[in-house]
Design a protein around this motif. Sequence first.
Motif, PDB file in Angstrom:
ATOM      1  N   LEU A   1       7.226   0.793   2.868  1.00 14.65           N
ATOM      2  CA  LEU A   1       5.779   0.769   2.692  1.00 14.65           C
ATOM      3  C   LEU A   1       5.191  -0.484   3.331  1.00 14.65           C
ATOM      4  CD1 LEU A   1       5.491   1.947  -1.029  1.00 14.65           C
ATOM      5  CD2 LEU A   1       5.102   3.298   1.046  1.00 14.65           C
ATOM      6  N   ARG A   2       3.963  -0.369   3.743  1.00 12.69           N
ATOM      7  CA  ARG A   2       3.287  -1.461   4.428  1.00 12.69           C
ATOM      8  C   ARG A   2       2.862  -2.561   3.461  1.00 12.69           C
ATOM      9  NH1 ARG A   2      -2.538  -1.280   7.286  1.00 12.69           N
ATOM     10  NH2 ARG A   2      -2.292  -2.969   8.783  1.00 12.69           N
ATOM     11  N   VAL A   3       2.974  -3.800   3.887  1.00  8.66           N
ATOM     12  CA  VAL A   3       2.512  -4.953   3.122  1.00  8.66           C
ATOM     13  C   VAL A   3       1.519  -5.725   3.986  1.00  8.66           C
ATOM     14  CG1 VAL A   3       3.155  -7.135   2.022  1.00  8.66           C
ATOM     15  CG2 VAL A   3       4.627  -5.127   1.770  1.00  8.66           C
ATOM     16  N   SER A   4       0.328  -6.000   3.432  1.00  5.78           N
ATOM     17  CA  SER A   4      -0.714  -6.713   4.166  1.00  5.78           C
ATOM     18  C   SER A   4      -1.549  -7.501   3.160  1.00  5.78           C
ATOM     19  CB  SER A   4      -1.600  -5.728   4.950  1.00  5.78           C
ATOM     20  OG  SER A   4      -2.161  -4.767   4.066  1.00  5.78           O
ATOM     21  N   VAL A   5      -2.548  -8.227   3.643  1.00  7.01           N
ATOM     22  CA  VAL A   5      -3.471  -8.904   2.718  1.00  7.01           C
ATOM     23  C   VAL A   5      -4.722  -8.056   2.576  1.00  7.01           C
ATOM     24  CG1 VAL A   5      -2.621 -11.245   3.035  1.00  7.01           C
ATOM     25  CG2 VAL A   5      -4.336 -10.373   4.609  1.00  7.01           C
ATOM     26  N   GLU A   6      -5.086  -7.768   1.324  1.00  7.13           N
ATOM     27  CA  GLU A   6      -6.188  -6.874   1.012  1.00  7.13           C
ATOM     28  C   GLU A   6      -6.942  -7.409  -0.199  1.00  7.13           C
ATOM     29  OE1 GLU A   6      -6.740  -4.387   2.981  1.00  7.13           O
ATOM     30  OE2 GLU A   6      -4.814  -4.088   4.001  1.00  7.13           O
ATOM     31  N   PRO A   7      -8.166  -6.875  -0.459  1.00 11.51           N
ATOM     32  CA  PRO A   7      -8.817  -7.201  -1.736  1.00 11.51           C
ATOM     33  C   PRO A   7      -7.900  -6.804  -2.889  1.00 11.51           C
ATOM     34  CG  PRO A   7     -10.338  -6.085  -0.257  1.00 11.51           C
ATOM     35  CD  PRO A   7      -8.990  -5.993   0.389  1.00 11.51           C
ATOM     36  N   GLY A   8      -7.976  -7.541  -3.975  1.00 13.09           N
ATOM     37  CA  GLY A   8      -7.042  -7.327  -5.075  1.00 13.09           C
ATOM     38  C   GLY A   8      -7.050  -5.915  -5.630  1.00 13.09           C
TER      39      GLY A   8
ATOM     40  N   SER B   1       0.840  -1.202   0.000  1.00  6.27           N
ATOM     41  CA  SER B   1       0.000   0.000   0.000  1.00  6.27           C
ATOM     42  C   SER B   1       0.875   1.253   0.000  1.00  6.27           C
ATOM     43  CB  SER B   1      -0.903   0.001   1.241  1.00  6.27           C
ATOM     44  OG  SER B   1      -0.135   0.238   2.408  1.00  6.27           O
ATOM     45  N   HIS B   2       0.213   2.410   0.038  1.00  2.00           N
ATOM     46  CA  HIS B   2       0.954   3.675   0.127  1.00  2.00           C
ATOM     47  C   HIS B   2       1.191   4.066   1.585  1.00  2.00           C
ATOM     48  CE1 HIS B   2       0.747   4.510  -4.182  1.00  2.00           C
ATOM     49  NE2 HIS B   2      -0.523   4.123  -4.152  1.00  2.00           N
ATOM     50  N   ALA B   3       0.678   3.261   2.511  1.00  7.41           N
ATOM     51  CA  ALA B   3       0.867   3.558   3.933  1.00  7.41           C
ATOM     52  C   ALA B   3       2.296   3.205   4.368  1.00  7.41           C
ATOM     53  CB  ALA B   3      -0.147   2.772   4.765  1.00  7.41           C
ATOM     54  N   ILE B   4       2.754   3.859   5.415  1.00  2.15           N
ATOM     55  CA  ILE B   4       4.102   3.627   5.949  1.00  2.15           C
ATOM     56  C   ILE B   4       4.104   2.382   6.820  1.00  2.15           C
ATOM     57  CG2 ILE B   4       5.965   4.617   7.319  1.00  2.15           C
ATOM     58  CD1 ILE B   4       5.434   6.021   4.654  1.00  2.15           C
ATOM     59  N   ALA B   5       5.155   1.589   6.699  1.00  2.00           N
ATOM     60  CA  ALA B   5       5.292   0.394   7.533  1.00  2.00           C
ATOM     61  C   ALA B   5       5.413   0.779   9.002  1.00  2.00           C
ATOM     62  CB  ALA B   5       6.515  -0.409   7.094  1.00  2.00           C
ATOM     63  N   LYS B   6       4.978  -0.125   9.867  1.00  2.00           N
ATOM     64  CA  LYS B   6       4.947   0.177  11.301  1.00  2.00           C
ATOM     65  C   LYS B   6       6.345   0.209  11.914  1.00  2.00           C
ATOM     66  CE  LYS B   6       3.918  -3.054  14.209  1.00  2.00           C
ATOM     67  NZ  LYS B   6       3.220  -4.089  15.010  1.00  2.00           N
ATOM     68  N   LEU B   7       7.189  -0.745  11.537  1.00  2.00           N
ATOM     69  CA  LEU B   7       8.487  -0.897  12.190  1.00  2.00           C
ATOM     70  C   LEU B   7       9.577  -0.098  11.473  1.00  2.00           C
ATOM     71  CD1 LEU B   7       9.922  -2.349  14.527  1.00  2.00           C
ATOM     72  CD2 LEU B   7      10.392  -4.248  12.947  1.00  2.00           C
TER      73      LEU B   7
ATOM     74  N   GLU C   1       9.563  -8.170  -6.708  1.00  2.00           N
ATOM     75  CA  GLU C   1       9.503  -6.728  -6.955  1.00  2.00           C
ATOM     76  C   GLU C   1       8.052  -6.288  -7.044  1.00  2.00           C
ATOM     77  OE1 GLU C   1      11.640  -3.338  -9.713  1.00  2.00           O
ATOM     78  OE2 GLU C   1      11.257  -5.311 -10.602  1.00  2.00           O
ATOM     79  N   ALA C   2       7.700  -5.235  -6.319  1.00  2.00           N
ATOM     80  CA  ALA C   2       6.319  -4.755  -6.290  1.00  2.00           C
ATOM     81  C   ALA C   2       5.943  -4.097  -7.610  1.00  2.00           C
ATOM     82  CB  ALA C   2       6.138  -3.759  -5.148  1.00  2.00           C
ATOM     83  N   ALA C   3       4.651  -4.135  -7.922  1.00  2.00           N
ATOM     84  CA  ALA C   3       4.142  -3.505  -9.140  1.00  2.00           C
ATOM     85  C   ALA C   3       4.511  -2.030  -9.164  1.00  2.00           C
ATOM     86  CB  ALA C   3       2.628  -3.668  -9.220  1.00  2.00           C
ATOM     87  N   GLY C   4       4.824  -1.525 -10.352  1.00  2.00           N
ATOM     88  CA  GLY C   4       5.196  -0.122 -10.473  1.00  2.00           C
ATOM     89  C   GLY C   4       6.594   0.173  -9.998  1.00  2.00           C
ATOM     90  N   LYS C   5       7.366  -0.907  -9.758  1.00  2.00           N
ATOM     91  CA  LYS C   5       8.764  -0.772  -9.317  1.00  2.00           C
ATOM     92  C   LYS C   5       8.886   0.119  -8.080  1.00  2.00           C
ATOM     93  CE  LYS C   5      10.635  -1.547 -13.949  1.00  2.00           C
ATOM     94  NZ  LYS C   5      11.084  -2.912 -13.684  1.00  2.00           N
ATOM     95  N   ARG C   6       7.949  -0.098  -7.130  1.00  2.00           N
ATOM     96  CA  ARG C   6       7.968   0.695  -5.894  1.00  2.00           C
ATOM     97  C   ARG C   6       8.932   0.128  -4.862  1.00  2.00           C
ATOM     98  NH1 ARG C   6       2.030   1.622  -3.797  1.00  2.00           N
ATOM     99  NH2 ARG C   6       1.550  -0.356  -4.832  1.00  2.00           N
TER     100      ARG C   6
END
Length: 251
Positions: free
Chosen positions: A139-146, A128-134, A176-181
Amino acid sequence: MRAAQRHVVRIGDIVTLESPDLGFISTSGVGASMRADLLEEAVHMPPNIRECCYQVYPVFRYAGLEALRKLQSEGQAHGSKKQALLQTVQADEQHNRREFESLFGTEVRYGMVIQLMHLSTHKFITVSHAIAKLERDCLRVSVEPGEEGSCWTIMPIFKFQRSGDALQYQDNFYFEAAGKRGFMHISDSSDLSAVCLSSYIKDTFEVNCSHAQSRLRFRPYRECRAHAARESQRGGPGAQLFGDDVVTIQM
């Protein structure tokens, strides 16, 4: 779990994802951050193995859904424009279903873009575009709707692995994340807030998206039935059945 044979990973396979150094990658549910659990030395497989299982999917269309979400966020969730987008979303869902069915059993190769659906939640591993907690620079990685952020490119690590080569179980690779993020990354320090999740966990690390790379690999939980049928007809080893999960296509 049996020792993994050197089989090729295929669309439709149910796999575990792990860091060779820091353990199985899992999550506690929808919206929760992904984590890597380093097990105690005497524990070879986490008791909550289903939380560590994912089904390999091809890339889906999300343009209609992304446009609809944007429209709703702007407070315009009504009118002819919404109806047109709903029709687009429905068409995308039908296309995605056909795409999965047609590619089921296809070999996964380096350079291919795939999605991983978490078996317990039926949601996809997403950056996501959210900041990771640690690690706050990630960027944060979680399970979400596609969505677009649910797509990951399998990148080779070693020179003998080339784009287009088949990906085999136990191969090390980068995601590698989509959009080369950035890349799927295991945090350098442990997540002290999660260490006591269970007695079998020695340490827990955050999974995020970073410019730093972490080695990953798949292990088979259950290979897709199409491949298993072909192997059975040839008198081969067949499917490695480690569970009785019934998986349907979730859009």
